[in-house]
Design a protein around this motif. Structure first.
Motif, short mmCIF file in Angstrom:
data_model
loop_
_atom_site.label_atom_id
_atom_site.label_comp_id
_atom_site.label_asym_id
_atom_site.label_seq_id
_atom_site.Cartn_x
_atom_site.Cartn_y
_atom_site.Cartn_z
N ALA A 79 19.96 -19.67 -9.25
CA ALA A 79 20.19 -20.43 -9.40
C ALA A 79 21.75 -20.83 -9.55
N HIS A 80 22.77 -19.67 -9.59
CA HIS A 80 23.79 -20.19 -9.38
C HIS A 80 23.76 -19.50 -8.43
N GLY A 81 23.44 -19.87 -6.69
CA GLY A 81 23.94 -18.91 -5.90
C GLY A 81 24.14 -17.32 -5.31
N TYR A 82 23.02 -16.24 -6.02
CA TYR A 82 23.37 -15.15 -6.24
C TYR A 82 22.56 -14.83 -4.90
N SER A 83 22.63 -13.32 -4.03
CA SER A 83 21.15 -13.47 -3.17
C SER A 83 21.07 -11.71 -3.99
N TRP A 84 19.47 -12.16 -3.37
CA TRP A 84 19.14 -10.38 -4.07
C TRP A 84 20.07 -9.57 -4.11
N ALA A 85 20.52 -9.62 -2.62
CA ALA A 85 20.83 -8.14 -2.43
C ALA A 85 22.36 -7.93 -3.15
N GLU A 86 22.68 -9.29 -3.58
CA GLU A 86 24.30 -8.82 -4.64
C GLU A 86 23.31 -8.84 -6.22
N ILE A 87 22.04 -8.88 -6.66
CA ILE A 87 21.77 -8.36 -7.59
C ILE A 87 21.25 -7.10 -8.00
N GLY A 88 20.64 -6.54 -6.26
CA GLY A 88 20.48 -5.75 -5.97
C GLY A 88 21.58 -4.15 -6.89
N GLN A 89 22.02 -4.78 -5.82
CA GLN A 89 23.06 -3.84 -4.86
C GLN A 89 24.24 -3.75 -6.87
N ARG A 90 23.84 -4.94 -7.60
CA ARG A 90 24.29 -4.63 -9.03
C ARG A 90 24.05 -3.23 -9.83
N LEU A 91 22.66 -3.67 -9.63
CA LEU A 91 21.33 -2.88 -10.53
C LEU A 91 21.60 -1.18 -9.33
N GLY A 92 21.52 -1.33 -9.00
CA GLY A 92 20.86 0.29 -7.80
C GLY A 92 20.32 0.35 -6.75
N ILE A 93 19.69 -0.89 -6.42
CA ILE A 93 17.88 -1.04 -6.08
C ILE A 93 18.34 -1.71 -4.57
N SER A 94 17.20 -2.00 -3.82
CA SER A 94 17.50 -2.90 -2.46
C SER A 94 17.44 -4.43 -3.51
N ARG A 95 17.10 -4.85 -2.38
CA ARG A 95 17.50 -6.20 -2.53
C ARG A 95 15.46 -6.23 -2.19
N GLN A 96 15.06 -6.28 -0.94
CA GLN A 96 13.74 -5.86 -1.40
C GLN A 96 12.49 -6.11 -3.05
N ALA A 97 13.35 -4.40 -3.47
CA ALA A 97 13.14 -3.94 -5.04
C ALA A 97 13.11 -5.04 -5.88
N ALA A 98 14.79 -5.76 -5.62
CA ALA A 98 14.77 -6.88 -7.27
C ALA A 98 13.58 -8.15 -6.19
N GLN A 99 13.66 -8.57 -4.99
CA GLN A 99 12.90 -9.45 -4.84
C GLN A 99 11.65 -9.52 -5.73
N GLN A 100 11.34 -8.18 -6.14
CA GLN A 100 9.96 -7.62 -5.81
C GLN A 100 9.58 -7.78 -6.98
N ARG A 101 10.29 -7.25 -7.73
CA ARG A 101 10.25 -6.91 -9.32
C ARG A 101 10.29 -8.71 -9.94
N TRP A 102 11.54 -9.54 -9.31
CA TRP A 102 11.55 -10.66 -10.06
C TRP A 102 11.80 -12.01 -9.63
N GLY A 103 11.58 -11.63 -8.26
CA GLY A 103 11.25 -12.78 -7.07
C GLY A 103 10.16 -14.23 -7.99
N GLY A 104 9.01 -13.77 -8.05
CA GLY A 104 7.94 -14.31 -8.34
C GLY A 104 7.43 -14.85 -7.02
N ASP A 105 7.56 -16.42 -7.24
CA ASP A 105 7.72 -17.68 -5.91
C ASP A 105 8.61 -17.69 -5.34
N ASP A 106 9.44 -17.13 -5.69
CA ASP A 106 10.48 -17.68 -4.61
C ASP A 106 10.62 -16.54 -3.44
N ARG A 107 9.69 -15.56 -3.32
CA ARG A 107 10.07 -15.40 -2.23
C ARG A 107 9.54 -15.95 -0.47
#
Length: 107
Positions: A79-107
């Motif tokens: 909601a504050h504008g962070y991309s899936w790539a930025e979130i995934g990078q901080r967690l050491g996972i791909s953006r796709q993995a982050a989006q699959q895990r927490w994306g819900g309807d936001d895909r």
């Protein structure tokens, strides 16, 4: 009577009446807070390890609320504008993995 200096006031360039949400908030002692939470968890584990077998179920039950809290944090970051790539990078996972895990309807 109040005076608003228009040069210091955010004026959205896209014609919207409200300025965009800020991308980041000030970081407030996050490292210290996380260290405090880790100390509490380790102390709880030591307490269970001393023979409080009944508390083991409660301790394992914390994983659900923790997963929910992580999901809420990711939702807030999005909601504050962070991309899936930025979130995934901080967690050491791909953006796709982050989006699959927490994306819900936001895909």
């Amino acid at each position: 009577m109040s005076y608003v200096n228009q040069t210091l006031t955010l004026q959205p360039s896209n014609g919207e009446s409200r300025p965009p949400k800020p991308r980041r908030r000030d970081v407030v002692e996050n490292d210290e807070y996380a260290a405090f939470v880790r100390r509490i968890i380790r102390a709880y584990a030591r307490r269970v390890a001393t023979g409080d077998v009944e508390a083991l179920t409660d301790m394992v039950g914390l994983s659900g609320p923790l997963d929910e809290a992580i999901g809420d944090a990711v939702t807030g970051l999005r909601a504050h504008g962070y991309s899936w790539a930025e979130i995934g990078q901080r967690l050491g996972i791909s953006r796709q993995a982050a989006q699959q895990r927490w994306g819900g309807d936001d895909r």
